[in-house]
Design a protein around this motif. Structure first.
Motif, short mmCIF file in Angstrom:
data_model
loop_
_atom_site.label_atom_id
_atom_site.label_comp_id
_atom_site.label_asym_id
_atom_site.label_seq_id
_atom_site.Cartn_x
_atom_site.Cartn_y
_atom_site.Cartn_z
N GLN A 44 0.84 -1.19 0.00
CA GLN A 44 0.00 0.00 0.00
C GLN A 44 0.88 1.24 0.00
O GLN A 44 1.97 1.25 0.56
N SER A 45 0.37 2.27 -0.66
CA SER A 45 1.04 3.57 -0.66
C SER A 45 -0.03 4.58 -1.06
O SER A 45 -1.07 4.22 -1.61
N PHE A 46 0.21 5.84 -0.77
CA PHE A 46 -0.83 6.83 -1.07
C PHE A 46 -0.98 7.00 -2.57
O PHE A 46 -0.01 7.23 -3.29
N ASN B 122 -4.95 9.40 -8.12
CA ASN B 122 -6.40 9.15 -8.20
C ASN B 122 -7.05 8.93 -6.84
O ASN B 122 -8.02 8.17 -6.73
N TRP B 123 -6.56 9.58 -5.79
CA TRP B 123 -7.11 9.32 -4.46
C TRP B 123 -8.58 9.69 -4.37
O TRP B 123 -9.35 9.02 -3.67
N ILE C 172 -12.12 6.83 -3.47
CA ILE C 172 -13.25 6.90 -2.55
C ILE C 172 -14.55 6.63 -3.30
O ILE C 172 -15.40 5.86 -2.85
N GLU C 173 -14.71 7.26 -4.46
CA GLU C 173 -15.92 7.05 -5.27
C GLU C 173 -16.04 5.59 -5.70
O GLU C 173 -17.10 4.97 -5.56
N THR C 174 -14.94 5.01 -6.19
CA THR C 174 -14.96 3.62 -6.64
C THR C 174 -15.23 2.66 -5.50
O THR C 174 -16.02 1.71 -5.64
N ALA C 175 -14.61 2.91 -4.36
CA ALA C 175 -14.82 2.05 -3.19
C ALA C 175 -16.30 2.01 -2.81
O ALA C 175 -16.87 0.95 -2.54
N ALA C 176 -16.92 3.18 -2.79
CA ALA C 176 -18.35 3.25 -2.46
C ALA C 176 -19.18 2.51 -3.50
O ALA C 176 -20.14 1.79 -3.15
N ASN D 89 0.41 15.57 1.52
CA ASN D 89 -0.73 14.66 1.54
C ASN D 89 -1.99 15.47 1.83
O ASN D 89 -2.00 16.34 2.69
N PRO D 90 -3.09 15.20 1.09
CA PRO D 90 -4.33 15.97 1.30
C PRO D 90 -4.79 16.02 2.76
O PRO D 90 -5.36 17.01 3.19
N LEU D 91 -4.50 14.96 3.50
CA LEU D 91 -4.85 14.95 4.92
C LEU D 91 -4.19 16.10 5.67
O LEU D 91 -4.75 16.60 6.66
#
Length: 261
Positions: free
Chosen positions: A2-4, A8-9, A13-17, A36-38
């Motif tokens: 895993q990595s950020f 396409n972050w 989220i859209e795809t996961a939902a 990082n957006p966070l």
């Protein structure tokens, strides 16, 4: 594994939902940590907008940045810088509602001696009030054997520190899940679902050394009520959506058969 996903972050989220997931564990690396957006106000607003739009949850974060540059192994000014980064990440998690921060004490972050352990314990003691104020819980993932992990975790207050149980890592180290749960099961607050070969690497779920039926029954006996996060082997054909759906179904079957949740 895993990595950020910088490119396409938002789409993740859209795809996961869309494929039936309702939560995701954020991941943050040392490289470009503050980008990082966070870690930015603009990024946090975008994250909040997406999780609201898709009724999504981000309850936890894997701090690979801490494993990649472990402050408990450093000294001098660089140690202070990395300790400050830890608090900055904790603050960012608090800002968007991430409650659990997974700190990997494995691989490059593995505690190798008493001095390193004492550095980490002292840091947590010094920052306890700040961590409580932020409303986050630090969840250590460790390669300690069960007895040593119990001794380590008992140095911390249950209110702010727990254990992340990585199913695959434990199997790779040859640990018995029943022994693990009896020893420290009450401190487990997060679970990574993974399969690994004993002494080896991550492999597709069901093809490694993990006895998933036994693990999930042991979690049930320990009254585990937390999340299950897929930290699984990537698809060789890059069809990650398809494979994640399969792994999700497999994990849900283990949860059901063990009467968890």
């Amino acid at each position: 594994i895993q990595s950020f996903p910088w490119e396409n972050w938002k789409n993740e989220i859209e795809t996961a939902a869309e494929i039936g997931f309702d939560l995701m564990e954020w991941t943050i690396d040392q490289k470009k940590l503050c980008e990082n957006p966070l870690m930015t106000r603009v990024g946090q607003r975008e994250i909040q907008k997406l999780i609201t739009k898709y009724s999504f949850k981000i309850p936890s974060l894997t701090g690979d940045c801490f494993m990649q540059s472990p402050f408990w192994k450093l000294d001098g000014s660089i140690k202070e810088i990395k300790e400050n980064e830890f608090i900055l990440v904790a603050q960012a998690c608090s800002d968007i509602g991430i409650k659990k921060i997974v700190v990997p004490l494995v691989d490059n972050g593995s505690i190798e001696n008493k001095t390193q352990e004492q550095n980490l314990v002292k840091f947590m003691e010094n920052k306890r009030s700040e961590i409580e104020r932020l409303g986050v819980i630090i969840v250590f993932e460790s390669d300690y054997n069960p007895k040593n992990l119990k001794a380590f975790i008992e140095q911390f207050d249950k209110k702010i520190v727990g254990i992340n149980y990585d199913i695959g890592n434990s199997a790779a180290l040859g640990f018995d899940p029943q022994c693990e749960m009896i020893t420290y099961g009450d401190r487990i607050l997060n679970v990574h679902v993974k399969d690994r070969i004993f002494g080896g690497t991550t492999v597709p779920l069901g093809s490694g050394s993990v006895n998933f039926e036994k693990v999930f029954k042991c979690l049930k006996n320990s009254n585990y009520m937390g999340d299950f996060v897929l930290q699984t082997a990537r698809a060789e054909d890059e069809e990650h959506d398809r494979l994640l759906i399969k792994y999700k179904i497999m994990t849900e079957d283990w949860i059901r058969s063990s009467n968890l949740h």
